[in-house]
Scaffold this active site. Sequence first.
Site, PDB file in Angstrom:
ATOM      1  N   ARG A   1       0.684  -1.240   0.060  1.00  0.00           N
ATOM      2  CA  ARG A   1       0.106   0.022   0.079  1.00  0.00           C
ATOM      3  C   ARG A   1       0.806   1.240  -0.022  1.00  0.00           C
ATOM      4  NH1 ARG A   1      -4.138   0.622   4.472  1.00  0.00           N
ATOM      5  NH2 ARG A   1      -4.241   2.605   3.215  1.00  0.00           N
TER       6      ARG A   1
ATOM      7  N   LYS B   1       3.109   1.759  12.619  1.00  0.00           N
ATOM      8  CA  LYS B   1       2.427   1.612  14.391  1.00  0.00           C
ATOM      9  C   LYS B   1       2.015   0.185  14.486  1.00  0.00           C
ATOM     10  CE  LYS B   1      -1.783   0.571  12.513  1.00  0.00           C
ATOM     11  NZ  LYS B   1      -2.169  -0.777  12.893  1.00  0.00           N
TER      12      LYS B   1
END
Length: 346
Positions: free
Chosen positions: A28, A107
Amino acid sequence: MVETCGVGMDANGTVRWGILATGGIAERFATDLRTLDGAEVVAVASRTEASAKGFADRFGIPRAYGEWAGLLADGDVDVVYVATPHHAHRAAAGLALEAGKAVLCEKALTLNAREAAELVALARGRGLFLMEAMWMYCNPLIRRIAELVRDGAVGEVRTVQADFGLAGPFDAGHRLRDPAVGGGALLDLGVYPVSFAHLLLGEPAAVHAHARLSPEGVDLNTGMLLGWDSGASALLSCSLEADTPMTASVTGTAGRIDVPRGFFFPERFTLHRAGREPEEFVSAEDPHSLRHEAAEVTRCLRAGATESPLVPLDGSLAVMRTRRPGPARRRRRPSPGRSARLGPGP
């Protein structure tokens, strides 16, 4: 304080990226980076040469390495995007910083606050850029919400509500249920509600939580109540067992902001204020894109900044102090399927 340093970009000012890992989030990122001017992926690394070459072929990346060391020694790489699973973040980002590279790390930044503090100290000690890839903070509409709250559009904030849950089911072999790779709802999904509350209110003074654990010892369903000295509170939840609304709201003494499903990449939100018609804010850009976080890294590196004001390192540390994955690791493990208490961890 945000310090500055030099970055070895090419003569045209293009920021040259190296991508470490080749999973879905890396794909992505590579796709969205193509839409950003002044950014180029020049290298990719994986633990296997075949995976790295396959990724490089798909995205037209000139160099592929079958181990991390090759990418970290590549003199053309200005910044490394760490896209590994959670458990490898500390090692991968640490090695990149030790090699003198700027780092954007997925994250959650690390598995716990201790590891996060080590990375931050390493980056600051070497004068290198480090940012957690909290793409929600870079989203234009999330930034607008924070601005409205900061400017008093809803008065003094009293409550924040947010949730993120997936119905699953996820079998025992899935990474989300594997404690060895940082599985559990809190690190993967709960990071968004917790970070949303932190963005608006800062670090809480009190944390109370309750979780249902899997037989492996990761949290499947977690509810959190955070409190601030101002009197504000946040009711948050995350789940690997239930398809929750995935909405958020911020309520203050003078109004409310409602964010519909997919609050962490909103397409729109509504501001309600007493005596006024509701105001709707709509995204003018693709809210799902990771290009906003990449653009922030590019902006910071060109300015010579070592930290981003949108995703400050002190904020990442505060969030890590609030969430604590694997609650049973510090206490006697409860029977599978029973509840366990969570709290802020080191």
